[in-house]
Write an enzyme that holds these catalytic residues in place. Structure first.
Site: not given
Ligand SMILES: Cc1ncc(C[n+]2csc(CCOP(=O)(O)OP(=O)(O)O)c2C)c(N)n1
Ligand SMILES: Cc1ncc(C[n+]2csc(CCOP(=O)(O)OP(=O)(O)O)c2C)c(N)n1
Ligand SMILES: [Mg+2]
Ligand SMILES: [Mg+2]
Lengths: 348, 325, 348, 325
Positions: C61, C130
């Protein structure tokens, strides 16, 4: 109790006393252990308590804030120091999304006793990115306490409270105040939230000054005195939780409120105080309000513009005069040398 | 199957312990998925179905006094580390008997008594918290290991970089576990970085890093176990492991999502075939296995019943826990 | 002009029309190009304008915000989309220290036409991280414009203005509003700052509702109508710059002001509006003010607590009743099904 | 002295151009230091004295349409890229004739007409801006190279990590120049990271990275020049260079700071001995050199006179440039 200390030494002494008293207190931040020792506020601490408890960090405000929170979760009492409040903008996620919320979102299973010391800069052409005082952000969000001591006495007492507080505390220091000196008891003491200070009692108007603006409000009070307007000057000390009762009582008495922010006024502490007073006194007492603060612009370094950007004693006095007399620019006091700004040479 | 590093117990004990955890977590989440459409669980659920091996393999080598931090996808970690099942389900139901009194929800499970130190809905935030915790552990001369769990997406955040750098600078007793399931929501790893070299980046912070392929609970237990042992024997940290795994269900919610088209059933197939719950299950005598399963089934039924029967928080709870009372 | 569109489609159409009109418009953010297409607001744009102008990003971000600013400095008009406003806390440095200040601190040599779309979540136990609506932060800082459209009509018009505006604009969308539908002209049009909308005229009280709270204010207006209290409901639309005149005129008429924030009240938009109205009307018109908003706590996911956390039509009506009659909890309307909240199933 | 990569000019032309820049920047800052105690310059000055070779070497291979971004330590970069000298000094004096009308100050020099796209007082912020600019340049099919200058300390910030990852993912035409002067204010590199491996970290983002030792303006010109040429010839970016250099004066302000004790005069000695202003000066015929110097001296005198005579901004300027008029 006649001992005088500078604001800087008051902070240093508070930190020293708490570190001696409680081995869980750790102090870190950029340049904390360097020759300048954060304006002297951390001088000697590393020698005394060792590099594990007092250390400089990489340039990683966000990460180090999260690290401070993790330390707190493990039972330490970290103090994270920032030489410019502007840099807190890099740490907002950990401060607002984690520190402020951990106790609540974990149902009270954890607490986060972190102290964040943030310095506000002024003058010497520091300009856009080294001049902001964003305390209203932290007043807005539940879960963080905010304090902005203006006297060496409060600098020590508030910091001691902040370190012992079991919740996150944002401790705001204005670099000009660092040069103030005043009575500071040597023995340890805490200045806790709950009580604003009436600095000078008055009849005609309630003057609330935040952080360094407290000094300018006292100047204004002197200017106003000279023309027979009696101002009651209040120092809120703690901004969150805020002792609004003291302000409300004063405003009920004087019927006039002027809040001088050390920041922008929109959605600022002054807006909150004005709104609270209006809500509390409506129907019982008709009052006049006026807010002052930074000009609604970015901070310019050019000296003449910089002077326009900030409120000062004379401008405040003039605004209060108008508030009292219903005039518009009715009066502007002559500069009085004996009320001159504390001499300091920048850049700070 | 990779060999088990010598330990004072028969491998069958280990298998059954691992299976118990794998089965337990899988069944709990299947039950959550079953209940979800009823809206009794009003909290976004990021299920770990398919990824259990990582949390189970790592936590198998941890002690109660060791500490873990996770992401919103925290059910498996919470349970594998010994988090209270009743309190977890009650939390999902928003009940006052939940681990966070109904104030956390599915994304913020915590059980500090069992070393589950929290989970964040903001990606990559708990990694810094874990590093700070490890700093404290070192300062306090505590004999504990801190483990930070995060996804592949978390490694793109600045907070990750800053946390790695500091952990390495201070040689902290922390183990980083990257659960690489190839996706961040619907975005593939290679849409977000030029190459799949998470371990290389970790090494650039001067830390030992290793990728563990195949969602292999035994190998995870083995490799992470030896890292944990070196930390316990006073060696300096940190360690980094990239555990390859795969999410069977949608990013958030109880369903499959192959219809969305961002990934194919074919891609999932080998992972499903090699599902640790099945493969480890096969290593155990059917009798023993059924005993484990029925014990777990009963406990799970009980936990959901507990959640159902528990009451919602009292109105006054809205205002508590903002600050210390 | 009888065409109805959902808020989501209004955003999509505005973006599409501007991208067709101006090849310098680029759209990016996490998940912008994924199957969910940001609730549908970016659906089809990548196919139409290609992956160079429409793309998903890494989880970065802060960096991506700085990148958006750099694009703007090079002549593009980037739109950076965040599915949760809470994530903006990671981007504060670039937004506040750079985007808001670039034009000024570079003496007008550059400008930063960046649009930041930020979504506010609610309900379904999203809880602490959230659920925040931090628009007051951006109202506080000079150099960023802030808009929070509530109708599909404004959703389209404000976004078109935001894209064409040569300064940074924070565009706030409440996920519940995404499901609203209403009249939206197909032809391109801009809803620019400067004019708040009087949604329903009234005599007895001025009701200002921000973002989704606009919907709850309209409900409150209906409830109040049923007992003969006539509320004038105002939608400020643009929060910065803010059209305070319309609110002041209304308050001068009604003598009562209730501002309902879609966020915390302390140092919030409501504080600012209340303070401005008090400053503007003092001495000429005695008014009653009341601010409502989130409870001063972290957002709890447990349904009964969540209901307490948020204002709603009935609570607003009840507060206004007290404001009008000087009572305390004098009246609470019966729930009226036909005023029910828009049915939606989470999590959003 | 490393060989000059073949170009259609004699090396003496190059030497004198480089010397002109090196001398000019050095003298400008010496003049700033001389004037500073008078308080006519009310703006924190982060002088580049000792570090000029980096900006000069890099900008020597750039064209007017190329674009650079810098940090608060931006005087050398601003001048090397062709920034207007009069406007720079006037800006330091807070005059309306300054490059930012007196609203920026020493830390925010800009001259967009000459491709100086700004400088930030917040470490590591312009790196992301440079990457975004490079994305636009690529999208607009513009034939321009973007160069991002930052210090060694900047590489510790999360924004750096995120910027590197994206620049690499999108193969952007950007060149990263890390001016490694070993210190962040008074903190040595090894107090802030475990090892001095900035290039290794850059390579972990799948980009070509190279360290250039010895504050060597010719080698910098040579190596960065070939990177610039590959970008111009359509090769994909990014490129990363770590240029070893040394700050002669205090972090901020006009004085030396060896008395502070965080670094020693001995450490500085080799750098001072090898001062590019002297070494390059030696490569030029004394006559020519004196001609260059006197021309520069005159221009500098003129610029300070201009600043002195210029007026401060009118009061109304306080309110302009917050938003578009
Ligand atoms: C700082 C931030 N940016 C965006 C999001 C929205 N978001 C929630 S889960 C996710 C994906 C995260 O992927 P990963 O770290 O690979 O974890 P996974 O869900 O695959 O276990 C995103 C972009 C968030 N929660 N926090
Ligand atoms: C984000 C941020 N953190 C801290 C500071 C305070 N600060 C100003 S300069 C500096 C050192 C930066 O070192 P480096 O990047 O190596 O640049 P150098 O000064 O050596 O040229 C620091 C920490 C800042 N300006 N911005
Ligand atoms: Mg993933
Ligand atoms: Mg440096």
């Amino acid at each position: 109790m006649e001992r005088k200390l500078s604001y800087v030494d008051a902070i240093r002494e508070a930190t020293d006393q708490e570190m001696a008293r409680d081995s869980s207190v750790v102090v870190f931040g950029l340049d904390v252990d360097d020759p300048k020792a954060i304006q002297g506020t951390t001088r000697g601490l590393q020698e005394k308590y060792g590099p594990e408890r007092v250390f400089g960090t990489p340039l990683s405000e966000d990460g180090m804030t999260g690290i401070a929170i993790g330390m707190a979760l493990a039972g330490l009492r970290p103090m994270h120091i920032h030489i410019r409040m502007d840099f807190l903008l890099l740490a907002m996620n950990q401060l607002i999304n984690v520190a402020a919320k951990a106790r609540y979102m974990y149902g009270g299973q954890v607490h986060v006793p972190v102290v964040v010391r943030a310095m506000i800069g002024k003058s010497w052409g520091q300009g856009a990115q080294h001049s902001q005082a964003l305390y209203s952000f932290f007043m807005h969000v539940p879960g963080v306490k905010v304090v902005a001591p203006t006297t060496p006495y409060d600098a020590k007492g508030c910091l001691i409270h902040a370190i012992r507080d079991n919740d996150p505390v944002l401790y705001i220091e204005h670099r000009i105040l660092h040069f103030q000196s005043g009575l500071v008891p040597e023995a340890s003491y805490a200045v806790s939230p709950g009580k604003a200070r009436i600095v000078t009692a008055g009849r005609d108007v309630t003057l609330v000054g935040i952080s360094y603006m407290q000094v300018e409000c006292i100047r204004a009070q002197r200017y106003l005195q000279s023309i027979g307007i009696s101002a009651e000057v209040i120092d809120p000390i703690w901004l969150s939780p805020l002792d609004i009762d003291t302000v409300v009582q004063s405003a009920r008495k004087t019927g006039r409120l002027c809040v001088v922010d050390n920041g922008w006024t929109t959605c600022g502490a002054g807006s909150e105080i004005a709104a609270l007073v209006a809500e509390r006194l409506q129907g019982t007492r008709d009052i006049r309000v006026c807010r002052m603060g930074f000009a609604p612009t970015t901070c310019p370094p050019s000296p003449p513009l910089e002077n326009l950007f900030y409120p000062n004693g004379r401008k405040i006095a003039s605004a209060v005069y108008d508030l009292v007399n219903g005039t518009k620019n009715g009066w502007m006091p002559e500069e009085r040398p004996e009320l001159q700004e504390i001499e300091f040479k920048g850049p700070f | 199957m990779p060999a088990i590093s010598p330990m004072s117990e028969t491998s069958s004990d280990i298998y059954s312990r691992l299976y118990r955890q794998l089965y337990r977590i899988r069944r709990v989440e299947e039950e959550i998925a079953r209940v979800y459409p009823t809206d009794k669980i009003k909290s976004p659920v990021h299920l770990s179905v398919g990824q259990e091996a990582v949390a189970v393999g790592v936590c198998e080598v941890l002690r109660p006094e060791d500490v873990v931090f996770g992401s919103y996808r925290c059910h498996a970690l919470y349970l594998a580390k010994g988090g209270d099942l009743r309190k977890m389900i009650a939390e999902l139901y928003g009940k006052v008997s939940g681990c966070a009194k109904g104030k956390g929800g599915s994304m913020h499970l915590i059980d500090s008594a069992h070393g589950v130190m929290g989970a964040s809905a903001v990606v990559a935030t708990t990694t810094a918290n874990a590093v700070g915790y490890a700093y404290a552990v070192k300062l306090q001369r505590r004999d504990a290991v801190v483990v930070s769990f995060f996804g592949d997406g978390a490694t793109e955040e600045g907070a990750f970089h800053e946390s790695m750098n500091f952990a390495s600078l201070k040689n902290l007793p922390v183990i980083f576990i990257c659960e690489n399931n190839l996706y961040a929501i619907h975005a593939h790893l290679l849409q977000r970085r030029k190459s799949s070299n998470i371990c290389e980046r970790a090494r650039a912070y001067d830390m030992r890093a290793e990728r563990i392929e195949g969602n292999d609970v035994l190998r995870i237990r083995d490799r992470v176990g030896s890292a944990v042992n070196s930390l316990r024997s006073g060696e300096q940290g940190p360690f980094f492991f990239e555990c390859m795994t795969y999410r069977f269900l949608e990013h958030v919610g109880p369903n499959e999502d192959f219809h969305l088209g961002y990934r194919s059933r074919e891609e999932a197939e080998p992972w499903v075939k090699n599902d640790p719950v099945t493969t480890i299950g096969k290593l155990i005598h059917p009798k023993l296995r059924r005993r484990i399963e029925s014990r777990e089934d009963a406990e799970i039924l009980d936990a959901f019943a507990f959640a159902e029967e528990s009451s919602f928080p009292d109105e006054c709870e809205l205002y508590t826990d903002v600050f210390e009372a």
